[in-house]
Write an enzyme that holds these catalytic residues in place. Structure first.
Site, PDB file in Angstrom:
ATOM      1  N   LEU C 225       0.743  -1.321  -0.013  1.00 10.11           N
ATOM      2  CA  LEU C 225       0.019  -0.133  -0.097  1.00 10.11           C
ATOM      3  C   LEU C 225       0.908   1.307   0.072  1.00 10.11           C
ATOM      4  CD1 LEU C 225      -2.857   1.442   0.462  1.00 10.11           C
ATOM      5  CD2 LEU C 225      -2.679   1.039   2.880  1.00 10.11           C
ATOM      6  N   ASP C 226       0.756   2.068  -0.907  1.00 11.82           N
ATOM      7  CA  ASP C 226       1.190   3.218  -0.990  1.00 11.82           C
ATOM      8  C   ASP C 226       2.759   3.426  -1.321  1.00 11.82           C
ATOM      9  OD1 ASP C 226      -1.129   4.416  -1.012  1.00 11.82           O
ATOM     10  OD2 ASP C 226      -1.175   4.943   1.125  1.00 11.82           O
TER      11      ASP C 226
END
Lengths: 281, 281, 281, 281
Positions: C225-226
């Site tokens: 994530l990210d």
């Protein structure tokens, strides 16, 4: 690493043609030089080709340049630069901030440069310069014509044979004679976002116009005041609470950063001048 | 919350004097109005006082303004603005980017504004406007004098009684007659960092000058081309690889952000004009 | 210009070695292809060589690639891309600003791209998309597992065979299965300056931390994530007067500019991914 | 101007209430003090009111403060500051750039401050400091516990009774004991855009993450490493050609500008701390 291994920068400007990169890199390859970094640019308006090649290996400068000149088209300019420390002379008047930044970076890191001397038309900054164990020369303009003053400046500068002359808030207009002595070698910081506010007192002009941004411009000096090829520019935001004096104070940080930044690029042999423009590779 | 409780913005411009903030806030206090936000500025050059006061409470506009006018010095200007949605008319020519940003922000958030209509001197953008269910009017300048065309524009604009007229890349010079109809109500986006590159084709001027930064300026329109009070400016860095066309493409994002940003400030009743400057509180 | 003359982009990634530029440009020269623009980069940490060559001429793709593969070292990746319009599918949730900017730029200039379809997990933006005559598909996640929803998304996306999938504020975490379907083809905009404020509600995190700058990050999506390779980032200054909601409003302009800007680079075949980094040539 | 006329800054923090501005400015008016500049802010989340009032006139500090304390609600903090030159002590380790900028600005304009002394845990910067005729003290941490070293630092600092302690790249973590000695008086420059890259070697962290922007953060120091109230932040863009060392070099200019900028605001009595945030009026 063998002692003979060196790093040099090859800079090429020539009319664009098919196969230029191939020809130049072939020759480097043939000379067993490793390309550490390479950048090129073609200006399709003027059909001009620019290339900066950082090379590592054992150099035979003479045969390398001969091979290149054979291979490149007419009107090509090809230069091979060592990457060692270069020498500058700084001209100042009374303001300390740009000079101080260059002194600090030269002494403590940030600019790989030797400041050979600082020359002022006032002696205001003598103490600061001498604190850094660098010679300061006063060349007062009192009782001198502009031509005579510039001739004395040139004499003092030439004593040091610098690679570049840096105007760190030198508040006098240079004569054509001076400019011609150092083609594309004089770097000036102008305290505005050129071409806005050419000439004197740009912060007062900016205040009067009510702008919301102020800036600084580093450029090579040519015969037209503040119209030489631009190397670097930057700005900061201001608002209605800024007086002309506040703009001046805030602008100083931009000025010194832009001048140091431009000088860094120039010293890295990255800046090419053509006409009134710069290509930075 | 009681239905009678409202939020309004009080804007004061007057000659500076001792006790102004005290007098104004006393009157607000006496009227049992709560100060949600307050900002003030004194221009010490011109001894002018500016104050923006966001108030909440039950307003008796008449007695409030009477009390203020009694208390304030001569030549004071005191205005009370509602904080509801304001109305604009947008003028365009052929370029879509600024208009598109305003349409998007008006419809989907970011600008609390009603776009009453869009008027173009070409019909290029008719479809785009109608996609957002907003009336588009073509007022062609073909076969019209500039005066006659502006008179037709004024007639069409006045039909909507807008609070502000926004020039979203409207590529015509307005007549003094037009400008006088909407004092400090016409907001223009100029595609350069004013005062650099006044007039037409600023990106081509910027390319020719070899600048390393391009910008945009939002300003109120007055009688002198590109010389009205500046509301907002911003810039982006460019380099030698940018053609004039590349600058134009990259500049569009700056233009639309600066125009939207300036309009946001204006609609928030934060922008005060005096002389050729703006104070933004 | 002869009809057979085309422009293509050659992208090379390979282990660094002496003579690479020379070899590649020799082959282009031999094929009578003109180099319009060339950029290269060597990552000296990983000894990886990257080169982007924009070529013009009459292409024989097969023999060109064969010659290149013969000349280049093992583990080289060499791709030849046409420069025509590429196709994207956009995924959205409820926020309109990034989508709106892409729709505007695709329709009115700024991005040379075909938006094949927009897919939302809510139907909030259906009207906006259809205003631009582009198909909108609702793939609701109601009553679906994350895996099942992503499978339906993939099916809908694959219908259009896009070159890239753009997450324009698509507020769901993608499954590894989804990500593996589109290696280095999914571009996300994260509404913070990564790696600060990973995860949900970055503006609220930023407000709580009392930062003076907020930003946005466009990156390729990978399994973490990210944490995918960053393509572009930008920031704006904020101050104590900004609530989390004000930051959100102001941040939208940064988000949309960064996403559009990153997509522009990707579509120009300028972005190379290696490990968790990007090289932009 | 009468010799008794002075300029002072009144700073008020108190729970928000109706009529605060009116009460405070009434008292100033009653004391015949002219308000040169006034700014206020209400944090509606915490119902906290902040006001900075720059006053000019003949001050009777005692009666003024008594009147204010009578008028203001409980838990109000009201301070009256002279506007004369304040005193700082600077702590350093080995890096010169932030220190050099403070020395230059203190000596040649830009910061109205007296640098009483510089204290280093190494003597690397002794010569630089003495060039500016300022005392340098070495307080080596060799053979000392962290507590003992900080006690020696405190003793050395207290000798000068500074208004603020500035950490100009002082590369040691302070003990809670040290921090408690100087509440909201210790200003640090962290070489990253906080809260990204907390802790040591932020440029290496930034390089590894492949970010496209690097930054610096000036903040007050509290008990949690790099988590004190942020005063100022700024960033610059970087690209794939930057090694961690290049980022470090380029970052230095941001670091020094942000530290000087933050100190300028603090010295102007503009910075209010509450919780983990700052309000800058």
């Amino acid at each position: 690493m063998n002692l003979d291994v060196q790093r040099k920068v090859l800079r090429t400007i020539c009319p664009d043609a098919k196969g230029l990169i191939s020809k130049i890199t072939n020759i480097c390859y043939k000379h067993q030089l490793n390309i550490v970094q390479n950048s090129e640019f073609v200006d399709h308006h003027t059909s001009q080709f620019f290339m900066r090649t950082e090379l590592e290996g054992r150099f035979n400068d003479e045969t390398l340049m001969a091979d290149l000149n054979d291979a490149l088209p007419e009107h090509s300019v090809c230069e091979l630069h060592s990457t060692g420390k270069q020498k500058i002379v700084i001209l100042v008047t009374k303001e300390a901030h740009c000079l101080g930044d260059l002194l600090m970076k030269s002494a403590y890191g940030g600019l790989d440069v030797e400041i050979a001397a600082v020359i002022g038309n006032h002696d205001t900054l003598k103490t600061l310069v001498e604190r850094f164990d660098i010679p300061f020369h006063l060349v007062s303009h009192d009782d001198l014509t502009r031509d005579e003053h510039d001739r004395q400046m040139i004499a003092q500068i030439n004593h040091y044979q610098p690679d570049f002359v840096v105007l760190a808030k030198y508040m006098r207009i240079l004569t054509p004679n001076f400019v011609q002595h150092y083609p594309n070698q004089v770097i000036n910081i102008h305290h505005s976002f050129l071409p806005a506010f050419i000439g004197a007192k740009p912060y007062h002009q900016a205040y009067t116009r009510g702008v919301k941004i102020i800036g600084a411009t580093a450029h090579f000096v040519n015969d037209n005041l503040d119209e030489g090829p631009i190397i670097m520019q930057d700005v900061i935001h201001v608002d209605h609470t800024y007086s002309a004096e506040d703009m001046m104070r805030a602008g100083r940080d931009v000025e010194k950063n832009v001048l140091s930044g431009a000088l860094f690029e120039v010293l890295s042999q990255r800046v090419f001048v053509y006409g009134n423009r710069t290509v930075i590779l």
